[in-house]
Design a protein around this motif. Structure first.
Motif, PDB file in Angstrom:
ATOM      1  N   ARG A 110       0.720  -1.061   0.219  1.00 53.80           N
ATOM      2  CA  ARG A 110       0.287  -0.315  -0.114  1.00 53.80           C
ATOM      3  C   ARG A 110       0.594   0.838   0.046  1.00 53.80           C
ATOM      4  O   ARG A 110       0.249   2.110  -0.700  1.00 53.80           O
ATOM      5  N   THR A 114       1.397   4.112  -2.895  1.00 50.24           N
ATOM      6  CA  THR A 114       0.744   5.471  -2.660  1.00 50.24           C
ATOM      7  C   THR A 114       1.765   6.752  -2.920  1.00 50.24           C
ATOM      8  O   THR A 114       1.588   7.583  -4.075  1.00 50.24           O
ATOM      9  N   SER A 139      -6.318   1.002  -3.231  1.00 55.09           N
ATOM     10  CA  SER A 139      -4.760   1.859  -3.498  1.00 55.09           C
ATOM     11  C   SER A 139      -5.887   3.239  -4.120  1.00 55.09           C
ATOM     12  O   SER A 139      -6.548   2.547  -5.162  1.00 55.09           O
TER      13      SER A 139
END
Length: 145
Positions: A110, A114, A139
């Motif tokens: 994750r 990002t 996401s």
């Protein structure tokens, strides 16, 4: 790809062979361009920010410190997942790659998603685990899977 002049020449040849006239020029696919594979300066001018194409793979392995504790050698410990990634910005030639251990919640994945905000994600032919797929789906990136 055929021009109108080439179509006229082709129809002349067809006429000699007593074949019917063709009214549509031939068009061939000469390139498949996606947001992750744009390299042309004019195309990238519309999207000057990095456009990463991200390839992912994973491998689940027993934790090194765990050993089977049940009879018949059944494994009872946690499973660590090693994730590998390669991100490429085709327009700039920037390449980033690496691997890391991740837990069931895929916090590392994750975090990478990002930071990179990939515009496309390439998955292995066998797909990814459910946990990794959930992390991809959650996401913020609009990348097609």
């Amino acid at each position: 790809t055929e021009t109108p002049t080439q179509l006229a020449e082709r129809n002349e040849e067809r006429k000699k062979q007593r074949l019917p006239k063709v009214t549509v020029v031939n068009r061939d696919i000469v390139a498949v361009v996606t947001r992750g594979t744009m390299a042309d300066a004019e195309m990238t001018a519309a999207h000057p920010e990095a456009s990463f194409l991200l390839a992912l793979c994973e491998c689940a392995t027993p934790a090194a410190s765990d050993a089977p504790t049940q009879p018949q050698g059944r494994y009872t410990g946690d499973v660590q997942t090693t994730l590998g990634a390669c991100a490429v910005d085709v327009a700039t030639g920037q390449i980033l790659f690496g691997q890391w251990q991740d837990g069931d919640l895929r916090a590392g994945l994750r975090s990478h998603l990002t930071a990179l905000a990939p515009v496309e994600v390439i998955l292995p032919s066998g797909g990814l685990s459910a946990a990794s797929h959930r992390a991809l789906a959650a996401s913020a990136s609009p990348a097609p899977l």
